[in-house]
Design a protein around this motif. Sequence first.
Motif, PDB file in Angstrom:
ATOM      1  N   TYR A 540     -39.035  50.158  70.992  1.00 22.77           N
ATOM      2  CA  TYR A 540     -38.406  50.991  73.223  1.00 22.77           C
ATOM      3  C   TYR A 540     -38.273  52.279  72.822  1.00 22.77           C
ATOM      4  CZ  TYR A 540     -35.915  51.156  77.751  1.00 22.77           C
ATOM      5  OH  TYR A 540     -35.405  51.080  78.453  1.00 22.77           O
ATOM      6  N   THR A 541     -36.895  52.035  72.180  1.00 24.90           N
ATOM      7  CA  THR A 541     -36.678  53.559  71.690  1.00 24.90           C
ATOM      8  C   THR A 541     -37.311  54.421  71.812  1.00 24.90           C
ATOM      9  OG1 THR A 541     -34.410  52.385  71.346  1.00 24.90           O
ATOM     10  CG2 THR A 541     -34.785  54.669  70.515  1.00 24.90           C
ATOM     11  N   TRP A 543     -40.791  54.723  72.378  1.00 25.96           N
ATOM     12  CA  TRP A 543     -41.618  55.188  73.882  1.00 25.96           C
ATOM     13  C   TRP A 543     -41.080  55.790  74.848  1.00 25.96           C
ATOM     14  CZ3 TRP A 543     -46.526  54.865  74.325  1.00 25.96           C
ATOM     15  CH2 TRP A 543     -46.807  55.267  75.633  1.00 25.96           C
ATOM     16  N   GLU A 544     -39.636  55.432  74.763  1.00 31.10           N
ATOM     17  CA  GLU A 544     -38.801  55.804  75.943  1.00 31.10           C
ATOM     18  C   GLU A 544     -38.796  57.658  75.835  1.00 31.10           C
ATOM     19  OE1 GLU A 544     -37.550  54.690  79.031  1.00 31.10           O
ATOM     20  OE2 GLU A 544     -39.093  53.664  78.396  1.00 31.10           O
ATOM     21  N   LYS A 547     -41.839  59.397  75.939  1.00 27.84           N
ATOM     22  CA  LYS A 547     -42.203  59.585  77.557  1.00 27.84           C
ATOM     23  C   LYS A 547     -41.990  61.012  77.957  1.00 27.84           C
ATOM     24  CE  LYS A 547     -40.981  55.815  78.985  1.00 27.84           C
ATOM     25  NZ  LYS A 547     -40.839  54.665  80.758  1.00 27.84           N
ATOM     26  N   LYS A 548     -40.311  61.865  77.277  1.00 28.41           N
ATOM     27  CA  LYS A 548     -39.430  62.735  77.935  1.00 28.41           C
ATOM     28  C   LYS A 548     -40.303  63.690  76.820  1.00 28.41           C
ATOM     29  CE  LYS A 548     -36.147  59.432  79.748  1.00 28.41           C
ATOM     30  NZ  LYS A 548     -34.794  59.258  79.495  1.00 28.41           N
ATOM     31  N   ARG A 662     -39.961  44.650  81.174  1.00 29.87           N
ATOM     32  CA  ARG A 662     -39.765  46.212  81.694  1.00 29.87           C
ATOM     33  C   ARG A 662     -39.405  45.642  83.182  1.00 29.87           C
ATOM     34  NH1 ARG A 662     -39.256  50.889  79.021  1.00 29.87           N
ATOM     35  NH2 ARG A 662     -40.382  51.295  77.310  1.00 29.87           N
ATOM     36  N   LYS A 682     -30.810  49.296  77.837  1.00 29.71           N
ATOM     37  CA  LYS A 682     -31.533  49.856  76.272  1.00 29.71           C
ATOM     38  C   LYS A 682     -32.436  49.943  75.495  1.00 29.71           C
ATOM     39  CE  LYS A 682     -27.489  54.106  76.317  1.00 29.71           C
ATOM     40  NZ  LYS A 682     -26.602  54.548  75.471  1.00 29.71           N
ATOM     41  N   ASP A 683     -33.088  48.655  76.598  1.00 29.94           N
ATOM     42  CA  ASP A 683     -34.174  47.532  75.070  1.00 29.94           C
ATOM     43  C   ASP A 683     -34.912  46.762  76.926  1.00 29.94           C
ATOM     44  OD1 ASP A 683     -35.379  45.973  73.054  1.00 29.94           O
ATOM     45  OD2 ASP A 683     -34.120  45.019  72.099  1.00 29.94           O
ATOM     46  N   CYS A 684     -36.209  45.909  75.717  1.00 26.51           N
ATOM     47  CA  CYS A 684     -36.800  45.491  76.858  1.00 26.51           C
ATOM     48  C   CYS A 684     -36.933  43.879  76.183  1.00 26.51           C
ATOM     49  CB  CYS A 684     -38.733  45.805  77.034  1.00 26.51           C
ATOM     50  SG  CYS A 684     -39.574  46.076  75.029  1.00 26.51           S
TER      51      CYS A 684
END
Length: 826
Positions: A540-541, A543-544, A547-548, A662, A682-684
């Motif tokens: 998850y960390t 991917w976030e 993306k940016k 999500r 801060k996680d899914c």
Amino acid sequence: MKCIDFNEKWRFRRLDQEIIEQKAAQEPIKQELIKQKLQNQELKGQEVNLPHDAMLSESRSEANPGGGNICYFDGGDYLYSKAFFVPEDYRDKAVIFEFEGVYRNAEIFINQEKAAYRPYGYTNFYVGADRFLKYGEENIIQVIAHNLDQPNSRWYTGSGIYRPVHMYVADKEHLLLNGVKINTLSIEPAVISVEVGTSAAGEVKAEIFDGSRLVAAMAAGTKGKTTMKLEVPQAKLWSPEQPNLYQCRITFGTDTVEETFGIRTLGWNDKEGFSINGKRVILRGACIHHDNGLLGACCYPEAEERKVRLLKENGYNAIRSAHNPCSKALLNACDRLGMLVMDEYVDVWYIHKTEYDYAGYLADWWREDLKDMVEKDYNHPCVVMYSTGNEVSETAQERGIRFTGQMTDYLHQMDPSRPVTCGVNIFFNFLSSIGFGVYSDEKAKKNAQKVVKKGEELRKGKKKHKPVGSEFYNTLAGLLGDKTMKIGATFYGCDVKTRDAYANMDIAGYNYGILRYRHDLKKYPGRLILGSETFCKDAYTFWELAKKNPRIIGDFVWAGMDYLGEVGIGAWVYEDYAPKAAPREGWLTAGSGRIDITGKPLGEAAYTKTAFGLTDRPTIAVRPVYGKGKHSPSAWKMTDAMESWSWEGREGEKAVIEVYARAYGAALFLNGKCIGRKKFRKDCAVHFQTKYEPGELTAVAYDAEGNEMSRSSLRTAGKETLISIIPETEAVKKKGLCYVRLQYTDREGILKPTQRNRLHVAVSGGALLGLGNACSYNPEGYLKETTDTYYGEALAVIKAGNAGSVAIQVTDGKYSNSIKIPIVEN
């Protein structure tokens, strides 16, 4: 050029002790002895078809020097022999053998004359046979695979000729093997270059087909090499989402070769990151080893395609061939299914990780190895990156930094269309630079001596198991958790001991370095970062961040699928399946896959898929509702949760439930009653606890305003129990593989994980190649006709016969079932 299948009716035997003992003799004496023995042992032994893994049937003992790295199997030296007739008219032709993989130190003899030698166990290689052949009569080809010297690997290798063998026959004037190279020059319009190598001068014709339709053609003269440029009208581009493929037919005189290819471009820069056909792609990657689970190292096309399909179905769009070049069958499957590949060369450079590993050969062979890897990969659109190594602490040394650049430059000379990386364990580089390295030649030798001494003491019953070498560090990392390497990688010294090597590659490979990403993006504005090896819980960390930040191009989790060897490093196994006093040699798999060794996706796979934003519904995963004495709390295991709410006999016991979504928050309901509601932070993933009771478990995902977004449920299995036999395909190809899942279920097919018994499997119309379960502790192996179940299920792998159907009967003494699977033509 005619390609002849050369995989049936070999003779196999373990070499006798007399030859083995001569390994210390002078080379000429040794070779003469081997020649005499080859003459005496022609076509003796067991008949086998290739691929064949000799190690899988060896004995397992804690005293064996390969240790848990290779599942405690014994090593050995093996002889393969095959008779074949060579017609008289072959005298005017070229005959070449291709070996796609022999582990290891392969010696090839044709009619008792040594024709070739190749030390690396993972590269394909070619043997020109003309000067050794006898025309108009029977010939003998023999292969010795040397794998007695242990330890030589950190994971299960297998032994012998574990990948296919082909015999190529061509006219003297022919197209060179691997002589056709296809590259996409542009996509608007679609223009490709076709480079063709020939053994003589003449005319070359190129034809491009979309299925059976001819879409482009060109002819050119050649004096041995020529390049043609062809425009493909209205081209269908290749991408992971739409893996469109074309065929290129090359004709030179009487010789014809066909190559499958895809039209696609690659880009990598500090503005757009990594792109395919001009569009940014984030690599959602998984590391995989080369073994095929219950089949050992045997490389069957169906097994390789199944591996790719399962990973693709579970959200991955890329694989890393850790830590060796992958098979041709895997690349073919990736082309068809749209899976991106980072093909990796090796696990060692010049510093040994185990005493007898490839570090002693690499200096003499790396150019040839890389050449063969590139030639294998070149026309495959799925291959998007090369990796020169894994966790090679040499990258912290001046010599290693130069070598990094040497290999990168050499790969660029052969193939400038793909970027080059190397997986660097950042923290290990720093430790090695201050004298606390995980690996060194001296440590490898000492560790091997410790293993030998330990083996002698174990045989005498004097000593308990103590891990050494990489097994020790894996155990330590498991105890300290995933944060150790990640936090260690943030030290300033880690930056100092990696920056120069990173400057000598196109993309910086970070093993367990996610906590450096933000810092290094600022400090090195031109650097592209790839998480070349990562922990599942960081999905998850990652991917976030990705993306940016386009310069974070991807992530490869360790590991996508469970694998043989490095036993128990990610295994959460309870005492009812692996008693505390059980012998160490019973451990068989690592236990660290998001997909288990039988191909079943686990809760971690669902978490990863959610982290990547690939599902619009919540997933419920439940940790086993019981549990005493869990083995190996591990950095390489995030959870042992599975998608089941059927825990018969566990009523009233604590249940830990994980919900992945999500969303802003999630609520959990058991039989209509709300257990709780939690926000995602801060996680899914969120966790709930309750007491187990049968019924329906429902998760509901909510947005920030409290509106329901979606829901999903798990139901408890009914009371009636039966054995379900579930083939993965409705039919099986002639001589092809069929994977069949065996489960205890209710009548609706809901799995009953608390049901456990021994299953006996009988097969007719085919052969049972492998039978087993997903438990990392498996003292029986996969070659018997009976198996224990693990959480209510097992897997059978069957090779079909020539016609009719494959009949499968399964019984446990109380329940039984049978099915037939039709056999169809290829």
